[in-house]
Scaffold this active site. Structure first.
Site, PDB file in Angstrom:
ATOM      1  N   ARG A  46       0.778  -1.053  -0.035  1.00 33.35           N
ATOM      2  CA  ARG A  46       0.078   0.026  -0.124  1.00 33.35           C
ATOM      3  C   ARG A  46       0.901   1.448  -0.157  1.00 33.35           C
ATOM      4  O   ARG A  46       0.650   2.471  -0.535  1.00 33.35           O
ATOM      5  CB  ARG A  46      -0.824   0.045   1.062  1.00 33.35           C
ATOM      6  CG  ARG A  46      -1.501   1.370   1.457  1.00 33.35           C
ATOM      7  CD  ARG A  46      -3.072   1.332   1.989  1.00 33.35           C
ATOM      8  NE  ARG A  46      -2.829   0.196   3.457  1.00 33.35           N
ATOM      9  CZ  ARG A  46      -1.984   0.689   4.404  1.00 33.35           C
ATOM     10  NH1 ARG A  46      -1.238   1.729   4.573  1.00 33.35           N
ATOM     11  NH2 ARG A  46      -2.071  -0.062   5.574  1.00 33.35           N
ATOM     12  N   TYR A  98     -18.130  16.861 -13.617  1.00 32.76           N
ATOM     13  CA  TYR A  98     -18.388  15.441 -13.803  1.00 32.76           C
ATOM     14  C   TYR A  98     -19.239  15.057 -12.401  1.00 32.76           C
ATOM     15  O   TYR A  98     -19.142  15.616 -11.316  1.00 32.76           O
ATOM     16  CB  TYR A  98     -17.006  14.746 -13.413  1.00 32.76           C
ATOM     17  CG  TYR A  98     -17.422  13.227 -13.598  1.00 32.76           C
ATOM     18  CD1 TYR A  98     -17.725  12.562 -14.770  1.00 32.76           C
ATOM     19  CD2 TYR A  98     -17.208  12.470 -12.412  1.00 32.76           C
ATOM     20  CE1 TYR A  98     -17.992  11.217 -14.592  1.00 32.76           C
ATOM     21  CE2 TYR A  98     -17.263  11.161 -12.319  1.00 32.76           C
ATOM     22  CZ  TYR A  98     -17.668  10.320 -13.471  1.00 32.76           C
ATOM     23  OH  TYR A  98     -18.063   9.032 -13.556  1.00 32.76           O
ATOM     24  N   ASP A 170      -8.895  18.630 -13.420  1.00 33.37           N
ATOM     25  CA  ASP A 170      -9.253  17.328 -13.836  1.00 33.37           C
ATOM     26  C   ASP A 170      -8.855  17.372 -15.306  1.00 33.37           C
ATOM     27  O   ASP A 170      -9.980  17.963 -15.959  1.00 33.37           O
ATOM     28  CB  ASP A 170     -10.599  17.008 -13.581  1.00 33.37           C
ATOM     29  CG  ASP A 170     -11.161  15.827 -13.872  1.00 33.37           C
ATOM     30  OD1 ASP A 170     -10.369  15.313 -14.932  1.00 33.37           O
ATOM     31  OD2 ASP A 170     -11.956  15.261 -13.191  1.00 33.37           O
ATOM     32  N   LYS A 195     -10.242   6.738 -18.660  1.00 32.80           N
ATOM     33  CA  LYS A 195     -10.805   6.920 -19.915  1.00 32.80           C
ATOM     34  C   LYS A 195      -9.780   6.922 -20.832  1.00 32.80           C
ATOM     35  O   LYS A 195      -9.291   5.955 -21.210  1.00 32.80           O
ATOM     36  CB  LYS A 195     -11.254   8.302 -19.922  1.00 32.80           C
ATOM     37  CG  LYS A 195     -12.252   8.622 -18.371  1.00 32.80           C
ATOM     38  CD  LYS A 195     -13.539   7.974 -18.543  1.00 32.80           C
ATOM     39  CE  LYS A 195     -14.149   7.878 -17.513  1.00 32.80           C
ATOM     40  NZ  LYS A 195     -14.608   8.974 -16.854  1.00 32.80           N
TER      41      LYS A 195
END
Ligand SMILES: *Cc1c(COP(=O)(O)O)cnc(C)c1O
Length: 389
Positions: A46, A98, A170, A195
């Site tokens: 992690r 978004y 973004d 995307k």
């Protein structure tokens, strides 16, 4: 080195022991300590993983930032970045945001005492009017989804810097191949790498890049503490996709521009939203700050009753959410991504019942236009026939 080269070389020879040309996938969750107080640089996955590290270094280099971080989704990336803020803080955010980011701010951060104002961030006067003594950041998407509003990143960053606020961009729609917000003065870049960066509709992922090491360290603390890191397999899959980003983007842009012009010339299409069209109000700013206008096109059909027929009659283009993959996808924002937004608010930003959004893929342009043309013609006939009978 040019960005096409950096992209193609992602992960090459990051493993000096073997010289592997593709970054190895390290599945180990923990790593042996050579001795007490000693480390190989890796202890627990992690905190740090060699495969994820190769990806994180790559995105930092592509965005010209100091530190890259990879997350399990775009929303996990947005959440980690917004975890920089504390109760009482206020954000200024693009109004055509978004939907998932809007939901995170309104339903998760707002109850914790972090508030936001939604403005057209392409208009500097609107941003200034929304400033309060508690404003800590400007969060923008440019272009926005689905109405392709353009914001001036450099102007936002200048205003933010003068008031000791952060500028967060973004950059999902443009990718570092077309737009590098940190070069324009922004502090943090976020991607839904699901995307364009992934590009094949097969890996969910998010990326964050910080401008400087100090901010990078704060974000790394949040990434490790919250824990929504990207797994090793998905890190590899994302790097695999990113290697061809330049080629894919070039074709996306070429196809999107051709479709936008073709739609614009039809009398059954009343509005086309594409920043590359001369009639688009943000065209000049987009051209100044980006190396291309992207692969997303939205448009209004003349009659909302045509929409179900178009969606039912597409044969090649897939009716599905998401964007940025090699396959063309069509979305109906009023009923999908923007369904939770009240109708009057939706209409005010242009997300009407007549709006369709197309993520233009890399297929042959002739096939795309044939498919779209046949579906629109069919829908128009159906609706007119209905009107006559
Ligand atoms: C899809 C998307 C997100 C969310 O990303 P996920 O990977 O789906 O979690 C955030 N911002 C934009 C602009 C997006 O298109």
């Amino acid at each position: 080195m040019k960005i096409e080269t950096k992209l193609a070389q992602i992960g090459n020879r990051v493993d000096p022991g073997t010289g592997a040309v593709s970054a190895p996938i390290y599945l180990a969750t923990t790593f042996a300590h050579p001795g007490l107080g000693e480390s190989t640089g890796f202890d627990y996955t992690r905190t740090i993983n060699p495969t994820r590290k190769a990806l994180e270094e790559a995105i930092a280099e592509l965005e010209n930032g100091a530190r890259g971080l990879a997350f399990a989704s775009g929303m996990a990336a947005v959440h980690a970045v917004l975890s920089l803020f504390k109760p009482g803080d206020h954000l200024i955010v693009s109004n055509d945001l978004y939907g998932g980011t809007y939901r995170l701010i309104e339903q998760i951060l707002q109850p914790l005492g972090i508030t936001a104002s939604y403005v057209h961030t392409g208009r500097m006067a609107d941003i200034e009017a929304a400033l309060t003594p508690a404003t800590r950041a400007i969060f923008i998407e440019t272009p926005t989804n689905p109405t392709m509003q353009i914001s001036d990143i450099a102007a936002c960053a200048r205003l933010a810097a003068s008031r000791d606020m952060l500028t967060i961009v973004d950059n999902t729609f443009m990718t570092p191949f077309l737009q590098r917000p940190l070069d324009l003065g922004a502090d943090i870049v976020i991607h839904s790498a699901t995307k364009y960066l992934g590009g094949h509709n097969d890996v969910l992922s998010g990326l964050v890049v910080a401008k400087d090491a100090e901010l990078g360290e704060r974000l790394y603390f949040l990434q490790n503490s919250i824990g929504a890191v990207l797994g090793a397999h998905d890190s590899w899959l994302l790097m695999r996709g990113m290697k061809t980003l330049a080629l894919r983007m070039e074709r996306h842009i070429q196809n999107a521009y051709a479709i936008a012009c073709w739609l614009d010339a039809r009398d059954d299409i009343t509005e086309v939203y594409y920043p590359g069209l001369d009639t688009h109000p943000g065209r000049d700013i987009c051209q100044k700050q980006s190396a291309g206008f992207g692969g997303m096109v939205s448009f209004d059909v003349i009659d909302a009753r045509m929409v179900p027929h178009i969606l039912a009659h597409l044969r090649l283009i897939t009716f599905a959410e998401s964007l940025g993959g090699v396959e063309s996808l069509m979305t109906y924002p009023a009923r999908q991504t923007h369904f939770d937004i009240p109708e009057d608010v939706r209409n005010a930003i242009g997300v009407t019942d007549r709006l369709l959004r197309l993520s233009v893929g890399i297929e042959h342009i002739g096939d795309l236009i044939d498919d779209l043309g046949a579906a629109i013609d069919y829908a128009k006939d159906k609706v007119l026939e209905h009107a006559r009978s």
